[in-house]
Every structure is written in C-alpha cells, then in structure tokens.
Design an enzyme around this catalytic site. Structure first.
Site, mmCIF file in Angstrom:
data_model
loop_
_atom_site.group_PDB
_atom_site.id
_atom_site.type_symbol
_atom_site.label_atom_id
_atom_site.label_comp_id
_atom_site.label_asym_id
_atom_site.label_seq_id
_atom_site.Cartn_x
_atom_site.Cartn_y
_atom_site.Cartn_z
ATOM 1 N N GLN A 1 0.866 -1.184 0.000
ATOM 2 C CA GLN A 1 0.000 0.000 0.000
ATOM 3 C C GLN A 1 0.901 1.232 0.000
ATOM 4 O O GLN A 1 1.363 1.685 1.041
ATOM 5 C CB GLN A 1 -0.925 -0.028 1.208
ATOM 6 C CG GLN A 1 -1.770 -1.294 1.305
ATOM 7 C CD GLN A 1 -2.749 -1.434 0.144
ATOM 8 O OE1 GLN A 1 -3.661 -0.621 -0.011
ATOM 9 N NE2 GLN A 1 -2.567 -2.464 -0.680
ATOM 10 N N ALA B 1 -11.936 2.339 3.760
ATOM 11 C CA ALA B 1 -10.884 1.511 3.180
ATOM 12 C C ALA B 1 -10.024 2.303 2.191
ATOM 13 O O ALA B 1 -10.281 3.471 1.896
ATOM 14 C CB ALA B 1 -11.508 0.291 2.512
ATOM 15 N N HIS B 2 -9.017 1.618 1.667
ATOM 16 C CA HIS B 2 -8.027 2.286 0.819
ATOM 17 C C HIS B 2 -8.634 2.820 -0.479
ATOM 18 O O HIS B 2 -9.549 2.259 -1.039
ATOM 19 C CB HIS B 2 -6.840 1.358 0.530
ATOM 20 C CG HIS B 2 -7.203 0.086 -0.179
ATOM 21 N ND1 HIS B 2 -6.270 -0.845 -0.542
ATOM 22 C CD2 HIS B 2 -8.390 -0.423 -0.603
ATOM 23 C CE1 HIS B 2 -6.854 -1.853 -1.153
ATOM 24 N NE2 HIS B 2 -8.141 -1.613 -1.200
ATOM 25 N N ASN B 3 -8.087 3.966 -0.885
ATOM 26 C CA ASN B 3 -8.434 4.620 -2.152
ATOM 27 C C ASN B 3 -9.846 5.207 -2.200
ATOM 28 O O ASN B 3 -10.320 5.601 -3.265
ATOM 29 C CB ASN B 3 -8.260 3.666 -3.342
ATOM 30 C CG ASN B 3 -6.846 3.162 -3.479
ATOM 31 O OD1 ASN B 3 -6.572 1.996 -3.211
ATOM 32 N ND2 ASN B 3 -5.926 4.037 -3.859
#
Length: 338
Positions: free
Chosen positions: A197, A238-240
């Site tokens: 990440q 969460a990511h993005n």
C-alpha cells in the site's frame, strides 16, 4: 464559565428578542433539565410539552412557536443551528502550554512549530511536520512522513502510521488510526500475496474523525477526505476511497475500497458501501442500509427490513423464501388463461 445576557446573545447572533433582555445566562441545557440561569431551544414540535413545563431562562425557537412560550425567547430561522452556535460560547477548553513534553520522543529530522503542544508519551517520526498551534495529545503516535497543518488537534492516543497529511483545524478523537495498510491481496496458487500500500491519506481542512475510526492509506493513489467531512466513532474507510466535502458519516459504517462518496452526503449508522462504486452529491443513506450499486440521483435511499414483532417477522421470512415459487405459479396461471 462565561455569562451572557439575553440581549447580548440577541445582538451577537442577530436574533429577535421577546421578554427580559437582562436575564443572565450561565450555560445551556435541554428543555427538561434547564434552570432559570440556562438557555435551551425548541427545534421539533414533538417537544412542545417540554416547552410548556421548561424552567429555562431563555429559549431559542422558531417564530411559529413563540405563542407557546411564556418566558423570554430568542427567535431564530433555524433554532438548532443557532443553539449550536450559542453553545460554543460555553465550551471553554483549557489552554495547552506550547512546547514538547520531556517524555515525548521526536525524531531529529521532524519539525515541530514552537507554538505547538506535544504531550507526554508522544512519538513523532522522521520527516514529519507539526504546524502552528497544533495539539498532539498524550500517547499519540505520528509515524514517518506525516504533515499536520496549523490548528489541528489529536486529542489522545491517535495513530498516524505513515504518509498522512492533515489540513488546518482537523480534530481527531482517541483511538483513531489513519494511514494503516489497506486490505489489498492477490491470490496465486491458493495463497494470498499481499499488495504493498504505497499511497497515503489526505484529510482536508476542518474535518473531524471520531474515536476508534480507521482510514487506510491507498494502494497507489491517496485515500482522501475533502474539507469539512465529519466521521463518527467506529467508522472504517478503506483504501483509495474519496469522501466529498461537507459529508457526514455516522458510527459503525463501513466503506469498501475505492468507493467515491459525493459532497453534502449523509450516511446513517451501520451503513455498508460496496467498493468501486460512486454516490453522487446530496444523497442520504438511512441507517443499516447496504449500498450495492452506484447512486447517480440525489435523494434519500434505504434498504433492509423494518422492525416488527418477532411473530410477524418470522411469518414474513418464510413467505420471502417462497416468493420465487409464487411468482412462477402466477406466471404459469397467466399463460394458461392467455
């Protein structure tokens, strides 16, 4: 504690005063609990009964409700917003002395403004920067390559793992974790391969993040909260993901990776948002809803089964399982009649 007269409050917030302008107000409270030295408000007609019995010295209300009040009142277009502004006058926080506590650990390559407060047991990593008038509360951990802009506050035990950028006047409550690894995995030959990440987290000006909430850093791009976003406790982003400006998200909501939430949205408690979809501006999602598809039209959306007594719910649950069979029977009957 500061003291204001009803007249002073009327002038400060451009309100119409009816009654005794010399009443001195020492604080705020609910209609049911307010004393003659406190101010309260009426924003919902369902509390009219409490208004009639309230001992509050001053009450903020809408012009339509003024006839129901017998004491001193302040007339406001939006009593709830006005009450919130008045309440801030009594929300006095103790001043924090500028400087770095001797029990804090600061990497030599980090920069801390001389006007910032860094509490005990704080750790600040390499190349991180703390802006003017920031408050870094006890036990907070700021990893490498983080930036905290002027006037922001980490109340206590906040963790910024790495590559986190906070704008001005950001407030983060205890236990929140920003910049953790996003949940990125790829399957090969029956085994998971962890995807690095490499992105970061960007938080806009005037955002607030509740206790024990988590915002993961992006896989390649950053996870972004635009300005004036308010996150309740126990929220997972969460990511993005990208959360649009002035959006509010209530507790226990989970937003899966790469989801895009628009501006001025409101997500109720325990909402689930599937990843890689988009929600346009000005959308309200009611509590316990699951968003499985993108939303392109502003409005209020709901999903789930409303509460009912257990006996009725069990009957409906049985019939729900039979819906497909019943539809097939109806279609067959329709064909026979045709």
């Amino acid at each position: 504690m500061p003291i204001f007269t009803a007249q002073e409050l009327a002038e400060r917030f451009n309100l119409q005063l009816f009654g005794d302008g010399n009443i001195r107000i020492h604080g705020v409270a609910t209609l049911a609990q307010a004393s003659p030295e406190q101010l309260s408000f009426l924003a919902n007609p369902r509390y009219l009964t409490q208004l009639l019995n309230s001992r509050a010295g001053v009450i903020v209300l809408h012009a339509d409700d003024v006839k129901a009040a017998s004491g001193t009142v302040l007339i406001a277009k939006d009593p709830y917003v006005t009450f919130a502004k008045i309440a801030t006058l009594f929300d006095i926080k103790p001043a924090r002395e500028a400087g770095i506590h001797p029990l804090a650990t600061v990497d030599p390559s980090a920069h801390v403004s001389p006007t910032a407060h860094v509490g005990a047991f704080v750790s600040i990593g390499a190349r991180s920067s703390i802006g003017a008038s920031c408050i870094i509360g006890t036990g907070s951990i700021i990893g490498d390559d983080c930036t905290i802009d002027d006037g922001s506050e980490l109340i206590a035990r906040v963790t910024l793992i790495s590559r986190v950028r906070l704008g001005k006047r950001v407030r983060i409550h205890p236990g929140a974790v920003l910049g953790g690894e996003g949940f990125g995995l790829a399957m090969e030959s029956g085994h998971w391969i962890k995807i690095p990440q490499l992105g970061g987290v960007v938080i806009g000006d005037d955002c607030e993040i509740g206790a024990n909430s988590c915002i993961d850093r992006g896989a390649l791009d950053d996870t972004v909260l635009e300005e004036d976003v308010h996150i309740d406790n126990l929220v997972q982003i969460a990511h993005n993901c990208r959360i649009g400006a002035h959006t509010a998200i209530a507790g226990c909501t989970g937003i899966a990776g790469s989801a895009k939430i628009g501006r001025y949205c409101l997500l109720g408690g325990h909402v689930g948002v599937v990843g890689h979809l988009q929600i346009c501006d000005n959308v309200v999602i009611t509590g316990k809803s699951v968003v499985r598809n993108s939303i392109h039209t502003p409005g209020e959306y709901s999903s789930g089964t409303p509460l009912t007594d257990n006996r009725t719910w069990r009957k409906n649950a049985v019939r729900f399982k039979q819906l497909d069979m019943l539809v097939r029977r109806m279609m067959a009957v329709s064909k026979e009649k045709a």
